[in-house]
Design a protein around this motif. Sequence first.
Motif, short mmCIF file in Angstrom:
data_model
loop_
_atom_site.label_atom_id
_atom_site.label_comp_id
_atom_site.label_asym_id
_atom_site.label_seq_id
_atom_site.Cartn_x
_atom_site.Cartn_y
_atom_site.Cartn_z
N MET A 1 -53.84 43.26 -49.80
CA MET A 1 -52.83 42.31 -49.34
C MET A 1 -51.68 43.06 -48.66
SD MET A 1 -50.35 39.75 -51.48
CE MET A 1 -49.57 41.12 -52.29
N ASN A 2 -51.32 42.60 -47.47
CA ASN A 2 -50.27 43.29 -46.73
C ASN A 2 -49.09 42.40 -46.42
OD1 ASN A 2 -49.98 45.86 -46.12
ND2 ASN A 2 -51.42 45.91 -44.40
N PHE A 3 -48.84 41.41 -47.30
CA PHE A 3 -47.76 40.48 -47.00
C PHE A 3 -46.41 41.08 -47.40
CE2 PHE A 3 -51.00 37.01 -48.25
CZ PHE A 3 -51.58 37.05 -47.00
N LYS A 4 -45.46 41.00 -46.49
CA LYS A 4 -44.08 41.38 -46.82
C LYS A 4 -43.14 40.23 -46.52
CE LYS A 4 -44.10 46.40 -46.14
NZ LYS A 4 -45.42 46.63 -45.47
N ASN A 5 -43.35 39.65 -45.33
CA ASN A 5 -42.46 38.59 -44.87
C ASN A 5 -43.15 37.24 -45.00
OD1 ASN A 5 -40.58 40.55 -44.01
ND2 ASN A 5 -41.82 40.86 -42.17
N LEU A 140 -52.61 26.60 -50.81
CA LEU A 140 -52.00 27.35 -51.91
C LEU A 140 -51.09 26.33 -52.59
CD1 LEU A 140 -51.34 30.05 -53.34
CD2 LEU A 140 -49.56 30.41 -51.62
N HIS A 141 -51.55 25.81 -53.72
CA HIS A 141 -50.89 24.64 -54.32
C HIS A 141 -50.15 25.01 -55.60
CE1 HIS A 141 -51.04 20.72 -56.66
NE2 HIS A 141 -50.33 20.42 -55.58
N ILE A 146 -41.92 25.43 -60.75
CA ILE A 146 -42.81 26.57 -60.51
C ILE A 146 -42.50 27.78 -61.39
CG2 ILE A 146 -41.30 27.25 -58.60
CD1 ILE A 146 -43.56 28.25 -57.04
N TRP A 147 -41.19 27.96 -61.74
CA TRP A 147 -40.83 29.17 -62.49
C TRP A 147 -41.33 29.12 -63.93
CZ3 TRP A 147 -37.80 25.13 -61.30
CH2 TRP A 147 -37.02 24.55 -62.30
N VAL A 148 -41.54 27.90 -64.48
CA VAL A 148 -42.12 27.80 -65.83
C VAL A 148 -43.57 27.30 -65.80
CG1 VAL A 148 -40.06 27.71 -67.28
CG2 VAL A 148 -40.85 25.62 -66.16
N ASN A 149 -43.85 26.38 -64.89
CA ASN A 149 -45.24 25.89 -64.73
C ASN A 149 -45.91 26.79 -63.68
OD1 ASN A 149 -44.64 23.82 -66.50
ND2 ASN A 149 -43.99 22.44 -64.86
N ASN A 150 -46.03 28.05 -64.04
CA ASN A 150 -46.35 29.08 -63.02
C ASN A 150 -47.85 29.24 -62.82
OD1 ASN A 150 -46.33 30.15 -65.65
ND2 ASN A 150 -46.26 32.22 -64.86
N MET A 151 -48.42 28.26 -62.14
CA MET A 151 -49.82 28.42 -61.74
C MET A 151 -49.95 28.07 -60.26
SD MET A 151 -51.69 25.09 -63.23
CE MET A 151 -51.59 23.58 -62.30
N ALA A 152 -50.94 28.69 -59.62
CA ALA A 152 -51.18 28.39 -58.21
C ALA A 152 -52.67 28.22 -58.00
CB ALA A 152 -50.64 29.52 -57.33
N LEU A 168 -54.73 35.88 -50.83
CA LEU A 168 -53.84 34.84 -51.35
C LEU A 168 -53.87 34.81 -52.88
CD1 LEU A 168 -52.09 32.37 -50.11
CD2 LEU A 168 -53.12 34.02 -48.59
N VAL A 169 -55.03 35.11 -53.46
CA VAL A 169 -55.11 35.19 -54.92
C VAL A 169 -54.18 36.32 -55.39
CG1 VAL A 169 -56.63 35.77 -56.87
CG2 VAL A 169 -57.45 34.24 -55.05
N GLN A 170 -54.22 37.47 -54.71
CA GLN A 170 -53.34 38.60 -55.06
C GLN A 170 -51.88 38.24 -54.85
OE1 GLN A 170 -54.31 41.09 -56.77
NE2 GLN A 170 -56.38 40.32 -56.55
#
Length: 296
Positions: A1-5, A140-141, A146-152, A168-170
């Motif tokens: 994974m090469n995402f930064k921005n 990507l749902h 999100i900060w407590v129900n932290n699943m995607a 995207l999983v990473q």
Amino acid sequence: MNFKNVTVAGSGVLGYQIAFQTAFHGFKVSVYDINDEVLGKAKAKFAELSECYKRDLNASQAQLDNTFNNLSYHSNLAEAVQDADLVIEAVPEDVAIKTAFYNQLREVAPAKTVFATNTSTLLPSQFRDLTGRPEKFLALHFANMIWVNNMAEIMGHDTTDKQVFDDLVQFAKAIGMVALPIYKEQPGHLLNSMLVPFLISALDLWVREVSQPESIDRAWMKSFGSPKGPFAILDIIGINTVYNVAKLHAETNPLMHPLMQKLENEFIQPGHLGMSTGKGFYTYPNPAYDAADFLK
Ligand code: NAD
């Protein structure tokens, strides 16, 4: 994974949470919305959200300062995506709005940019051909709070590149989510595919006066050690949303008609819309199901 921005498009109920969570985990995040007034509201909500991160995650002031430093705000789409490795789309759940958005995004995003949609009810294949990069497009749902129900939930379509899916999983893990890969397109992803039929079954028992909400909830809670039953969950979701989902199912499920009528008369007209209004199937802030003797 090469995402930064990362660019998050749409700073409404889910978008501002996705942006903050992503920035909190060290990514540079461009927040994009239709005008500066809406962006101003998002800024104010970030301040409120930082209090939740302190309370629920023990976030330090230094972590929150870094989070704010990682956020930038844009009402010009070309500017918002010029360096984007990933765009997370969280614009309204409306086919016409999403279509117009992808038509515009396709023209201004760099070729390298992966697009992910946070749609709850639509399928990525519906927009695939608008993106100009079907192999770099998927869902990507996230869940509310999100900060407590932290699943995607990560869900591609039939021509999503496997490497992009794995990236995207990473990425989901890198922003603190429990990543849930989905290997076939499925309306409702995982959670809602199970939850909606479950809640409809509970509502059916209530509409046909088989039993009352408290007993139906107790049956579930007692059997599975669950802290909430279906009617407590319905109050959290909100009765308006429940009504709208019933309407969606009304064409194929005749049970929905008496349900909609009952919701309209007993909840919507008197303004009892669930937890957010202080009254739904239960009364808040101290609902009966939280009382120590509810299951006794
Ligand atoms: P929302 O209506 O609260 O927010 C949408 C935002 O998008 C608004 O700020 C609006 O100004 C902005 N917007 C409108 N048109 C735009 C455009 N062309 N470009 C950029 N921004 C635009 O909606 P929401 O509840 O945050 O839902 C957004 C997406 O997230 C939907 O696809 C929805 O299905 C999904 N989702 C919502 C929830 C939830 O609980 N609300 C949960 C999971 C997923």
